[in-house]
Design a protein around this motif. Structure first.
Motif, short mmCIF file in Angstrom:
data_model
loop_
_atom_site.label_atom_id
_atom_site.label_comp_id
_atom_site.label_asym_id
_atom_site.label_seq_id
_atom_site.Cartn_x
_atom_site.Cartn_y
_atom_site.Cartn_z
N ASN A 219 1.29 12.13 26.59
CA ASN A 219 1.01 10.78 26.63
C ASN A 219 0.97 10.46 25.18
OD1 ASN A 219 -1.20 12.26 28.36
ND2 ASN A 219 -0.51 10.27 29.19
N ILE A 220 0.53 11.36 24.13
CA ILE A 220 0.95 10.92 22.58
C ILE A 220 2.09 10.90 22.03
CG2 ILE A 220 0.08 11.97 20.26
CD1 ILE A 220 -2.32 10.78 21.95
N LEU B 192 -7.65 -0.25 25.43
CA LEU B 192 -7.08 0.88 24.84
C LEU B 192 -5.78 1.32 25.17
CD1 LEU B 192 -10.13 3.07 26.27
CD2 LEU B 192 -9.99 2.19 24.01
N ASP B 193 -4.89 0.23 25.46
CA ASP B 193 -3.68 0.23 25.69
C ASP B 193 -3.15 1.32 26.55
OD1 ASP B 193 -0.78 -0.46 25.26
OD2 ASP B 193 -0.70 0.81 23.40
N ILE B 194 -3.64 1.51 27.70
CA ILE B 194 -3.28 2.47 28.50
C ILE B 194 -2.50 2.05 29.71
CG2 ILE B 194 -4.45 3.76 30.58
CD1 ILE B 194 -6.60 4.51 28.65
N ASP B 195 -1.35 2.50 29.90
CA ASP B 195 -0.36 2.12 31.12
C ASP B 195 -0.59 2.92 32.21
OD1 ASP B 195 1.09 4.23 30.47
OD2 ASP B 195 2.62 3.35 29.78
N VAL C 59 -2.33 7.59 35.65
CA VAL C 59 -2.13 8.63 36.60
C VAL C 59 -2.63 9.96 35.96
CG1 VAL C 59 -0.04 10.03 37.81
CG2 VAL C 59 -0.08 7.47 37.67
N ASP C 60 -2.06 10.31 34.76
CA ASP C 60 -2.69 11.47 33.91
C ASP C 60 -4.23 11.52 33.85
OD1 ASP C 60 0.07 12.45 33.71
OD2 ASP C 60 0.34 11.27 31.96
N ILE D 146 1.06 4.99 33.93
CA ILE D 146 1.51 6.25 33.87
C ILE D 146 0.41 7.21 33.28
CG2 ILE D 146 3.18 8.20 32.88
CD1 ILE D 146 5.29 5.97 32.78
N ASP D 147 -0.23 6.70 32.11
CA ASP D 147 -1.46 7.34 31.66
C ASP D 147 -2.37 7.24 32.55
OD1 ASP D 147 -0.06 7.19 28.92
OD2 ASP D 147 -0.92 5.34 28.46
N GLU E 27 -9.26 12.67 24.06
CA GLU E 27 -8.37 14.00 24.24
C GLU E 27 -7.17 13.65 24.79
OE1 GLU E 27 -9.86 16.82 26.85
OE2 GLU E 27 -7.88 17.95 26.89
N LEU E 28 -6.99 12.88 25.53
CA LEU E 28 -5.61 12.34 26.38
C LEU E 28 -4.81 11.36 25.42
CD1 LEU E 28 -6.34 12.18 29.97
CD2 LEU E 28 -4.81 13.89 29.05
N PHE E 29 -5.54 10.61 24.84
CA PHE E 29 -4.84 9.29 24.33
C PHE E 29 -5.13 9.06 22.76
CE2 PHE E 29 -5.67 8.24 28.74
CZ PHE E 29 -4.49 8.72 29.55
N GLU E 30 -5.95 9.90 22.25
CA GLU E 30 -6.46 9.97 20.85
C GLU E 30 -6.95 8.35 20.41
OE1 GLU E 30 -3.06 11.07 18.28
OE2 GLU E 30 -3.65 12.96 18.95
N ARG F 257 6.04 1.81 27.83
CA ARG F 257 6.04 3.45 27.55
C ARG F 257 6.97 4.19 28.55
NH1 ARG F 257 0.99 2.70 25.05
NH2 ARG F 257 0.12 3.38 27.07
N ASN G 174 0.94 17.20 23.88
CA ASN G 174 0.26 15.99 24.50
C ASN G 174 1.37 15.14 24.87
OD1 ASN G 174 -1.05 13.63 25.63
ND2 ASN G 174 -2.91 14.13 24.63
N ARG H 60 3.63 7.84 23.11
CA ARG H 60 3.24 6.61 22.21
C ARG H 60 4.05 6.76 20.76
NH1 ARG H 60 -1.04 6.83 25.61
NH2 ARG H 60 -2.39 5.21 25.76
#
Lengths: 82, 257
Positions: free
Chosen positions: B233-234, A36-39, A44-45, A41-42, A17-20, B172, B231, B237
């Motif tokens: 985050n999207i 998953l290429d989460i950084d 934290v969310d 800031i992601d 849902e958050l990062f598709e 990002r 969203n 991206r």
């Protein structure tokens, strides 16, 4: 009491849902940052979202050591099953 | 065979590094205390500190030019003037940030925490009150506040100096600042030929011929369409991806000219 499988499902849904990200590609070994290429800031969310979903407070420090899905599941399971 | 010009530039480069270091120490010992004594308010101190660094770097660039270390061209210099802008630039060399700060009046930037412990950079970094890279949320918040207060923030979205020959990969953070603070982006395309002072170069690895530095300030990129995405985050991206494409193209154009 929630099983690890249930928690895994819930976290995977959140990630989708958050990062598709493609949910079917996620396993316990998946590394959030590398695969998953989460950084940061992601992340934290994600913590904020996990708080709302579980209703539990997550210490940011606790999440800092998290790398894989398994780590997330362990942290969440530790909280909800306390 | 190495020419006289080569040895001159090697000497001049060493001299410029020396001046930079001494300048940093003098700022810590003399300028910073004067600013602290003269102004009570922390914000005013930082604004004065930022201006001082701006003028010092401007002089430093002229020193490098007069010493024959480099030549430069700046295109679209008038676009630097407007306060409170978010500048994004590619990062081919160590001196990019010197140029950016030299040409933008009230610049803020996010610096490595290490720089506030280094004796040569401690003074300038603290006098100007640059944002320390720490917790992502705090950096994001400080960045947005800085721009809102009228500073112009410089971010190198690559996060570190470019490895020559590799594709553009942006972090990002920059997109997040733009989207969460709702700031349009002023892109600055930097060219540096021959490549020098990259991550793997030491100061004495000077280029075979005099360095030419190009800075092109482009028209603003509107982030309006990216704000439609609910969203965050999207949105970050897709904005990051579009910025990567923009810069890759612009750098290609720069090389063709």
């Amino acid at each position: 009491m929630q099983t690890k499988e249930e928690i895994f499902e819930m976290v995977a849904d959140l990630l989708e849902e958050l990062f598709e990200v493609d949910k079917s590609s996620i396993t316990m070994e998946t590394n959030l940052y590398e695969d998953l290429d989460i950084d940061s800031i992601d992340a934290v969310d994600l913590v904020v979202k996990l708080k709302t979903v579980t209703g539990k407070k997550i210490q940011p420090d606790e999440f800092k050591t998290v790398r894989t899905m398994e780590n997330v599941v362990d942290v969440v399971s530790g909280l909800v099953n306390k | 065979m190495k020419t006289i010009n080569y040895y001159w530039r090697l000497f001049a480069t060493a001299f410029c590094f020396f001046v930079f270091g001494v300048g940093g120490i003098l700022i810590a010992l003399i300028v910073a205390p004067i600013i602290i004594i003269s102004f009570r308010n922390q914000n005013t101190r930082h604004i004065k500190g930022k201006l001082f660094i701006h003028y010092s770097f401007r002089m430093f660039i002229e020193l490098m030019r007069l010493a024959g270390v480099l030549s430069y061209t700046v295109e679209g210099i008038e676009k630097f003037k407007e306060p409170g802008q978010l500048f994004l630039a590619n990062h081919p060399s160590l001196i990019d940030v010197v140029f950016m700060i030299a040409f933008i009046p009230r610049t803020d930037c996010v610096v490595k925490g290490k720089l506030s412990k280094n004796p040569f950079t401690y003074g300038p970094v603290n006098a100007a009150g640059y944002i320390m890279n720490a917790e992502p949320e705090a950096v994001l918040q400080s960045s947005i506040e800085s721009i809102s207060s009228g500073n112009s923030l410089i971010i190198f979205p690559e996060g570190t100096r470019t490895t020559p020959g590799e594709g553009m990969k942006f972090k990002r953070g920059a997109a997040n600042v733009a989207l969460r603070g709702e700031f349009d982006i002023t892109p600055v395309v930097i060219g540096c030929t021959p490549t020098t002072l990259t991550k793997s170069d030491k100061w004495y690895h000077i280029p075979p011929k005099k360095l030419h530095f190009t800075m092109k300030v482009k028209d603003k990129i509107s982030i309006e369409s990216f704000l439609q995405e609910k969203n965050a985050n999207i949105a970050a991206r897709s904005l990051t991806k579009s910025l990567e494409e923009y810069f890759s193209q612009e750098i290609k154009n720069l090389c063709l000219n």
